[in-house]
Design a protein around this motif. Structure first.
Motif, PDB file in Angstrom:
ATOM      1  N   ASN A  46       0.569  -0.977  -0.317  1.00  0.00           N
ATOM      2  CA  ASN A  46       0.350   0.568   0.287  1.00  0.00           C
ATOM      3  C   ASN A  46       0.523   1.387   0.214  1.00  0.00           C
ATOM      4  OD1 ASN A  46      -2.186  -2.281   0.029  1.00  0.00           O
ATOM      5  ND2 ASN A  46      -2.596  -1.070   1.785  1.00  0.00           N
ATOM      6  N   ALA A  47       2.051   1.200   0.713  1.00  0.00           N
ATOM      7  CA  ALA A  47       2.921   2.361   0.469  1.00  0.00           C
ATOM      8  C   ALA A  47       3.736   2.410  -0.467  1.00  0.00           C
ATOM      9  CB  ALA A  47       3.844   1.830   1.611  1.00  0.00           C
ATOM     10  N   LEU A  48       4.000   1.600  -0.973  1.00  0.00           N
ATOM     11  CA  LEU A  48       4.750   1.766  -2.567  1.00  0.00           C
ATOM     12  C   LEU A  48       3.395   2.752  -3.483  1.00  0.00           C
ATOM     13  CD1 LEU A  48       7.203  -1.406  -2.543  1.00  0.00           C
ATOM     14  CD2 LEU A  48       7.417   0.834  -2.548  1.00  0.00           C
ATOM     15  N   VAL A  49       2.336   1.286  -3.812  1.00  0.00           N
ATOM     16  CA  VAL A  49       1.723   2.103  -4.718  1.00  0.00           C
ATOM     17  C   VAL A  49       1.017   3.524  -4.823  1.00  0.00           C
ATOM     18  CG1 VAL A  49      -0.923   1.484  -6.107  1.00  0.00           C
ATOM     19  CG2 VAL A  49       1.403  -0.196  -5.031  1.00  0.00           C
ATOM     20  N   GLY A  50       0.495   3.693  -2.850  1.00  0.00           N
ATOM     21  CA  GLY A  50       0.499   4.580  -2.483  1.00  0.00           C
ATOM     22  C   GLY A  50      -1.762   4.611  -3.163  1.00  0.00           C
ATOM     23  N   ALA A  51      -1.785   3.447  -2.999  1.00  0.00           N
ATOM     24  CA  ALA A  51      -3.309   3.796  -1.886  1.00  0.00           C
ATOM     25  C   ALA A  51      -3.368   2.217  -1.762  1.00  0.00           C
ATOM     26  CB  ALA A  51      -3.804   3.815  -4.185  1.00  0.00           C
ATOM     27  N   LYS A  52      -4.416   2.064  -0.802  1.00  0.00           N
ATOM     28  CA  LYS A  52      -5.201   1.170  -0.208  1.00  0.00           C
ATOM     29  C   LYS A  52      -5.374   0.368  -0.963  1.00  0.00           C
ATOM     30  CE  LYS A  52      -7.480  -0.959   4.132  1.00  0.00           C
ATOM     31  NZ  LYS A  52      -8.246  -0.201   5.219  1.00  0.00           N
ATOM     32  N   ILE A  53      -4.772  -1.241  -1.240  1.00  0.00           N
ATOM     33  CA  ILE A  53      -5.188  -1.811  -2.584  1.00  0.00           C
ATOM     34  C   ILE A  53      -5.472  -3.608  -1.437  1.00  0.00           C
ATOM     35  CG2 ILE A  53      -4.435  -1.048  -4.610  1.00  0.00           C
ATOM     36  CD1 ILE A  53      -2.525  -3.083  -4.682  1.00  0.00           C
ATOM     37  N   ALA A  54      -4.472  -3.805  -0.413  1.00  0.00           N
ATOM     38  CA  ALA A  54      -4.485  -4.852   0.644  1.00  0.00           C
ATOM     39  C   ALA A  54      -4.965  -4.065   1.722  1.00  0.00           C
ATOM     40  CB  ALA A  54      -2.817  -5.547   0.375  1.00  0.00           C
ATOM     41  N   ILE A  55      -5.928  -5.638   2.135  1.00  0.00           N
ATOM     42  CA  ILE A  55      -5.705  -5.031   3.643  1.00  0.00           C
ATOM     43  C   ILE A  55      -5.233  -5.378   4.675  1.00  0.00           C
ATOM     44  CG2 ILE A  55      -8.523  -4.699   3.198  1.00  0.00           C
ATOM     45  CD1 ILE A  55      -7.947  -8.103   4.066  1.00  0.00           C
ATOM     46  N   THR A  56      -5.444  -4.877   5.907  1.00  0.00           N
ATOM     47  CA  THR A  56      -3.869  -5.220   6.971  1.00  0.00           C
ATOM     48  C   THR A  56      -4.287  -5.381   8.110  1.00  0.00           C
ATOM     49  OG1 THR A  56      -3.849  -2.714   7.388  1.00  0.00           O
ATOM     50  CG2 THR A  56      -2.211  -3.892   5.538  1.00  0.00           C
ATOM     51  N   SER A  57      -3.814  -6.374   9.080  1.00  0.00           N
ATOM     52  CA  SER A  57      -4.879  -6.796  10.099  1.00  0.00           C
ATOM     53  C   SER A  57      -3.417  -7.175  11.319  1.00  0.00           C
ATOM     54  CB  SER A  57      -5.950  -7.690  10.194  1.00  0.00           C
ATOM     55  OG  SER A  57      -5.275  -9.214  10.333  1.00  0.00           O
ATOM     56  N   ASP A  58      -3.157  -7.765  12.382  1.00  0.00           N
ATOM     57  CA  ASP A  58      -2.093  -8.300  12.853  1.00  0.00           C
ATOM     58  C   ASP A  58      -2.383  -9.598  13.347  1.00  0.00           C
ATOM     59  OD1 ASP A  58      -4.420  -8.543  14.273  1.00  0.00           O
ATOM     60  OD2 ASP A  58      -3.519  -7.862  16.255  1.00  0.00           O
ATOM     61  N   LYS A  59      -3.573 -10.329  12.372  1.00  0.00           N
ATOM     62  CA  LYS A  59      -3.860 -12.037  12.468  1.00  0.00           C
ATOM     63  C   LYS A  59      -3.167 -12.449  10.910  1.00  0.00           C
ATOM     64  CE  LYS A  59      -7.830 -11.270  15.117  1.00  0.00           C
ATOM     65  NZ  LYS A  59      -8.048  -9.795  15.483  1.00  0.00           N
ATOM     66  N   PRO A  60      -2.833 -14.046  11.054  1.00  0.00           N
ATOM     67  CA  PRO A  60      -1.923 -14.149   9.966  1.00  0.00           C
ATOM     68  C   PRO A  60      -3.096 -14.733   9.346  1.00  0.00           C
ATOM     69  CG  PRO A  60      -1.268 -15.467  11.980  1.00  0.00           C
ATOM     70  CD  PRO A  60      -2.045 -14.864  12.238  1.00  0.00           C
ATOM     71  N   GLN A  61      -3.177 -15.247   8.209  1.00  0.00           N
ATOM     72  CA  GLN A  61      -4.036 -15.594   7.226  1.00  0.00           C
ATOM     73  C   GLN A  61      -4.214 -14.212   6.588  1.00  0.00           C
ATOM     74  OE1 GLN A  61      -6.466 -18.897   7.095  1.00  0.00           O
ATOM     75  NE2 GLN A  61      -4.753 -19.936   7.852  1.00  0.00           N
ATOM     76  N   THR A  62      -4.643 -12.909   6.569  1.00  0.00           N
ATOM     77  CA  THR A  62      -4.539 -11.772   6.740  1.00  0.00           C
ATOM     78  C   THR A  62      -4.991 -11.800   4.833  1.00  0.00           C
ATOM     79  OG1 THR A  62      -4.200 -10.779   8.355  1.00  0.00           O
ATOM     80  CG2 THR A  62      -5.229  -9.310   5.905  1.00  0.00           C
ATOM     81  N   THR A  63      -3.654 -11.766   3.686  1.00  0.00           N
ATOM     82  CA  THR A  63      -3.693 -12.368   2.750  1.00  0.00           C
ATOM     83  C   THR A  63      -3.183 -13.894   2.094  1.00  0.00           C
ATOM     84  OG1 THR A  63      -2.589 -10.371   2.627  1.00  0.00           O
ATOM     85  CG2 THR A  63      -1.840 -11.221   0.680  1.00  0.00           C
ATOM     86  N   ARG A  64      -4.911 -13.769   1.419  1.00  0.00           N
ATOM     87  CA  ARG A  64      -5.849 -14.889   0.909  1.00  0.00           C
ATOM     88  C   ARG A  64      -5.355 -15.690  -0.618  1.00  0.00           C
ATOM     89  NH1 ARG A  64     -10.548 -15.997   5.214  1.00  0.00           N
ATOM     90  NH2 ARG A  64      -9.718 -16.344   6.590  1.00  0.00           N
ATOM     91  N   ARG A  65      -4.901 -14.183  -1.365  1.00  0.00           N
ATOM     92  CA  ARG A  65      -4.942 -14.205  -2.880  1.00  0.00           C
ATOM     93  C   ARG A  65      -3.653 -13.281  -3.158  1.00  0.00           C
ATOM     94  NH1 ARG A  65      -9.845 -13.129  -0.728  1.00  0.00           N
ATOM     95  NH2 ARG A  65     -11.705 -13.819  -1.798  1.00  0.00           N
ATOM     96  N   ALA A  66      -3.043 -13.612  -4.287  1.00  0.00           N
ATOM     97  CA  ALA A  66      -1.870 -12.632  -4.702  1.00  0.00           C
ATOM     98  C   ALA A  66      -2.228 -11.593  -5.130  1.00  0.00           C
ATOM     99  CB  ALA A  66      -0.969 -14.030  -5.764  1.00  0.00           C
ATOM    100  N   ILE A  67      -2.238 -10.833  -4.488  1.00  0.00           N
ATOM    101  CA  ILE A  67      -3.081  -8.683  -4.846  1.00  0.00           C
ATOM    102  C   ILE A  67      -1.694  -8.072  -5.432  1.00  0.00           C
ATOM    103  CG2 ILE A  67      -3.359  -7.074  -3.903  1.00  0.00           C
ATOM    104  CD1 ILE A  67      -4.677  -8.294  -1.430  1.00  0.00           C
ATOM    105  N   ARG A  68      -1.972  -8.247  -7.031  1.00  0.00           N
ATOM    106  CA  ARG A  68      -1.447  -7.150  -7.924  1.00  0.00           C
ATOM    107  C   ARG A  68      -1.506  -5.811  -7.776  1.00  0.00           C
ATOM    108  NH1 ARG A  68      -1.968 -11.466 -11.928  1.00  0.00           N
ATOM    109  NH2 ARG A  68      -0.516 -12.737 -11.667  1.00  0.00           N
ATOM    110  N   GLY A  69      -0.684  -4.477  -7.429  1.00  0.00           N
ATOM    111  CA  GLY A  69      -0.612  -2.976  -6.768  1.00  0.00           C
ATOM    112  C   GLY A  69       0.394  -2.980  -7.895  1.00  0.00           C
ATOM    113  N   VAL A  70      -0.086  -1.437  -8.883  1.00  0.00           N
ATOM    114  CA  VAL A  70       0.558  -0.775  -9.651  1.00  0.00           C
ATOM    115  C   VAL A  70       1.531   0.041  -9.774  1.00  0.00           C
ATOM    116  CG1 VAL A  70       0.707  -0.395 -12.533  1.00  0.00           C
ATOM    117  CG2 VAL A  70      -0.777  -2.568 -11.413  1.00  0.00           C
ATOM    118  N   LEU A  71       2.643   0.273  -9.247  1.00  0.00           N
ATOM    119  CA  LEU A  71       3.124   1.342  -9.696  1.00  0.00           C
ATOM    120  C   LEU A  71       3.739   1.904 -10.472  1.00  0.00           C
ATOM    121  CD1 LEU A  71       4.388   4.118  -7.612  1.00  0.00           C
ATOM    122  CD2 LEU A  71       6.339   2.355  -7.235  1.00  0.00           C
TER     123      LEU A  71
END
Length: 321
Positions: A46-71
């Motif tokens: 998110n920081a590199l892309v400059g937009a919120k495209i991936a959710i965040t939390s302190d829980k494991p398995q937060t990201t379940r898909r390969a999410i592509r961000g374009v910069l």
């Protein structure tokens, strides 16, 4: 962690040869972010892309898909692939997640190993480094290491972790960063750009992600569940957006289901008198309004589907490859 067999890769999107998006003088490529759960890969994306495209939390398995961000920056375009945290597969869901990690790393132009500076370098990090070393044999895949969360540790611990990262012997370049504050991120970005191969852009310059809108909206809702539930519930919840309508210019209606595996989990997510699901809905609606740019009416229902994490049909429907 146990080593896993190699699996066939996937085809990545390529530009339409009839409509080039950039000149041959440009650089472009895919950067796969690998690491243990909670290393901060999504925050960094998110920081590199400059937009919120991936959710965040302190829980494991937060990201379940390969999410592509374009910069896209000047004559360079990075396609950042935020991967699920590497872990031992326990069911069909986590099995799919790990197969996606493997295939994306094999097809990447650069691999970025993200380490959690607060936790230091552990066995899981060394296992991932070995996999990346195998993938980079012969110099095919450049590997860079980012030690994240250095804003939360003192100078002495930072130095120790940087030294331990260097001893992984998978990358010549190690960057101390804080994805949360932005410290060190620009230097890391400059280095990644230099590693990209020359070639045309994969996406239009104003695009930030290839994630379907309904998936992004569902993830924004799930993020609010993750932030309010504990123990088994966060791992057992998945959200699917069933319908998005715009009956008025200033209003979207979003219909979504939150899937859980047991009636007891449903009870926890609904809460006493419906308090929990109301809180989730209120917070999620604000995120949806930010994303859609209008008022939002959110119709969120909680449904039980036993063992959905091993249900191949539902996983296909949820687009978890």
């Amino acid at each position: 962690m146990d080593d896993e067999d190699d699996l066939p890769g996937i085809e990545l999107p390529v530009p339409d040869p009839g409509e080039p998006l950039a000149t041959p003088d440009t650089r472009s490529g895919f950067v796969a972010l690998a690491g243990r759960p909670n290393a901060g890969k999504s925050t960094l994306t998110n920081a590199l892309v400059g937009a919120k495209i991936a959710i965040t939390s302190d829980k494991p398995q937060t990201t379940r898909r390969a999410i592509r961000g374009v910069l896209t920056r000047g004559d360079a375009q990075l396609v950042l692939v935020d991967l699920p945290g590497v872990q031992r597969p326990l069911d069909s869901l986590t099995g799919r997640m790990q197969r996606r990690v493997q295939s994306e790393v094999r097809e990447a132009d650069v691999a970025l190993l993200v380490l959690n500076g607060e936790e230091g370098v552990g066995p899981g990090d060394r296992w991932i480094a070995r996999q990346l070393a195998d993938a980079s044999a012969g110099g095919r895949l450049p590997v860079v290491i980012a030690v994240n969360k250095v804003d939360r540790i003192d100078r002495e611990r930072t130095i120790r972790t940087l030294m331990a990262a260097s001893e992984l012997d998978v990358a010549e370049d190690v960057f101390p960063i804080s994805a949360r504050t932005g410290k060190g991120v620009d230097a890391l970005l400059d280095h990644l750009v230099q590693l990209l191969p020359r070639g045309p852009f994969y996406f239009p310059e104003d695009e930030r992600t290839d994630q379907p809108r309904h998936v992004l909206l569902a993830e924004l809702i799930r993020e609010q569940v993750l932030r309010r539930t504990f123990q088994e519930v966060p791992h057992a919840v998945e959200v699917a957006v069933e319908e998005v309508e715009r009956p008025k210019d200033d209003l979207h209606v979003v219909v979504a289901n939150a899937w859980v595996e047991t009636p007891s989990q449903k009870g926890i997510l609904i809460g006493a008198g419906g308090k929990m699901i109301r809180n989730v809905g209120t917070a999620a609606r604000k995120e949806l309004e930010r994303e859609l740019g209008t008022r939002v009416h959110l119709d969120l229902q909680v449904k039980v589907r036993r063992n959905w994490r091993s249900d191949e049909t539902l996983l296909d429907r949820l687009e978890i490859d």
